[in-house]
Write an enzyme that holds these catalytic residues in place. Structure first.
Site, PDB file in Angstrom:
ATOM      1  N   SER A 145       0.814  -1.284   0.154  1.00 19.55           N
ATOM      2  CA  SER A 145      -0.029  -0.189  -0.284  1.00 19.55           C
ATOM      3  C   SER A 145       0.328   1.765  -0.034  1.00 19.55           C
ATOM      4  O   SER A 145       1.694   1.206   0.736  1.00 19.55           O
ATOM      5  CB  SER A 145      -1.006   0.011   1.835  1.00 19.55           C
ATOM      6  OG  SER A 145      -1.469   1.169   1.052  1.00 19.55           O
ATOM      7  N   TYR A 159      -1.644  -0.184  10.303  1.00 14.39           N
ATOM      8  CA  TYR A 159      -1.675  -0.888   8.926  1.00 14.39           C
ATOM      9  C   TYR A 159      -1.122  -0.010   7.941  1.00 14.39           C
ATOM     10  O   TYR A 159      -0.663  -1.014   7.441  1.00 14.39           O
ATOM     11  CB  TYR A 159      -3.575  -0.370   7.942  1.00 14.39           C
ATOM     12  CG  TYR A 159      -3.700  -0.547   7.360  1.00 14.39           C
ATOM     13  CD1 TYR A 159      -4.224  -1.677   6.189  1.00 14.39           C
ATOM     14  CD2 TYR A 159      -2.791   0.578   5.875  1.00 14.39           C
ATOM     15  CE1 TYR A 159      -4.050  -2.212   5.104  1.00 14.39           C
ATOM     16  CE2 TYR A 159      -3.286   0.091   4.493  1.00 14.39           C
ATOM     17  CZ  TYR A 159      -3.537  -1.050   4.654  1.00 14.39           C
ATOM     18  OH  TYR A 159      -3.657  -0.983   2.834  1.00 14.39           O
TER      19      TYR A 159
END
Ligand code: NAP
Length: 250
Positions: A145, A159
């Site tokens: 990501s 995350y």
């Protein structure tokens, strides 16, 4: 006749994984769609692929659970044959919050689901692909990501850190298995229209942030799938240990 290529896509029933499943099937791959709990979306997707002449199975497995992962890969061995491509895609996100509010349970859940899962799925793939173990080579594509670069302050640094670990896994594993016929790369999407933002507590997050994206819009799962497919294909045959950013210029 050349054997049909086989792809395993973790979290392939929805979002980016589902777009990748459709694309690999269209390109002639036999597809294993893995899901954790949403059997209906995964099975509907598989039925659609089969109705169009594709070969596809669904396998329920929690990829953070080692026994489930081992069962999933042996199901693929039996039902589809030798794996050619692994797309490590399954991931989770928790409610937006600052570090002060994060419990150890939450952080561990993120790490198990987003990091341990990629490690153990990659391990099973390498055991089958590596020339060291008699395999014919293969490709691993990790879905990391853009958060690995930004750190996601005030939203979810747990995350973001899990995705940082995936970038490091990509680099280390790519070098470990490069001489054994395996390429390992990753895509780093940012702000893609999927259900994930609702899990973070803000379904309209992309609307709020899109004016900050140079391309002035969020991305579509299909746009990420194209990059995953390219990294899995022979067209990227000289790429390994690389990160491909898909974030509209952000
Ligand atoms: P999504 O729509 O929420 O889909 C997540 C998928 O992961 C679902 O299919 C889910 O299965 C599966 N999953 C989660 N935990 C699992 C587990 N333990 N075992 C097996 N499957 C599991 O999310 P998405 O946006 O497509 O995300 C896909 C990947 O892209 C993730 O790694 C995410 O971090 C990454 N990513 C997304 C964005 C974005 O803006 N959307 C940006 C950067 C990176 P069920 O359907 O059974 O629940």
């Amino acid at each position: 006749m050349r054997a049909q290529k086989v792809v395993v896509i973790t979290g392939g029933g929805r979002g980016i994984g589902a777009a990748a499943a459709k694309l690999f099937a269209k390109e002639g791959y036999a597809v294993c769609i893995n899901y954790k709990s949403n059997s209906e979306t995964a099975n509907t997707l598989a039925q659609g692929i089969i109705a169009e002449g594709g070969r596809c199975i669904t396998v329920q497995a929690d990829v953070s659970n080692e026994a489930d992962v081992i069962r999933m890969f042996s199901t693929v061995d039996k039902e589809l044959g030798a794996i050619s491509v692994l797309v490590n895609n399954a991931g989770i996100l928790k409610q937006q919050s600052r570090l002060e509010e994060m419990t150890a349970d939450r952080i561990n859940e993120i790490l198990f689901n987003n990091v341990t899962s990629y490690f153990i799925c990659s391990r099973e793939a390498v055991k089958r692909m590596s020339s060291r173990h008699g395999g014919n080579g293969g490709v691993i594509v990790n879905v990391s990501s853009g958060a690995a670069r930004t750190g996601s302050p005030n939203e979810y640094i747990d995350y973001a850190a899990s995705k940082g670990a995936i970038d490091t896994l990509t680099k280390g594993l790519s070098l470990e298995v490069a001489a054994e016929g395996i390429r390992v790369n990753c895509v780093r999407p940012g702000l893609i229209h999927t259900d994930m933002h609702a899990d973070g507590g803000e379904p309209e997050r992309i609307e709020r942030l899109k004016s900050k994206i140079p391309l002035q819009r969020g991305g579509e799962p299909e746009e990420v799938a194209e990059a995953i497919y390219w990294l899995a294909s022979e067209k990227s045959s000289f790429s390994t240990g690389n990160y491909l950013d898909l974030s509209g210029g952000l």
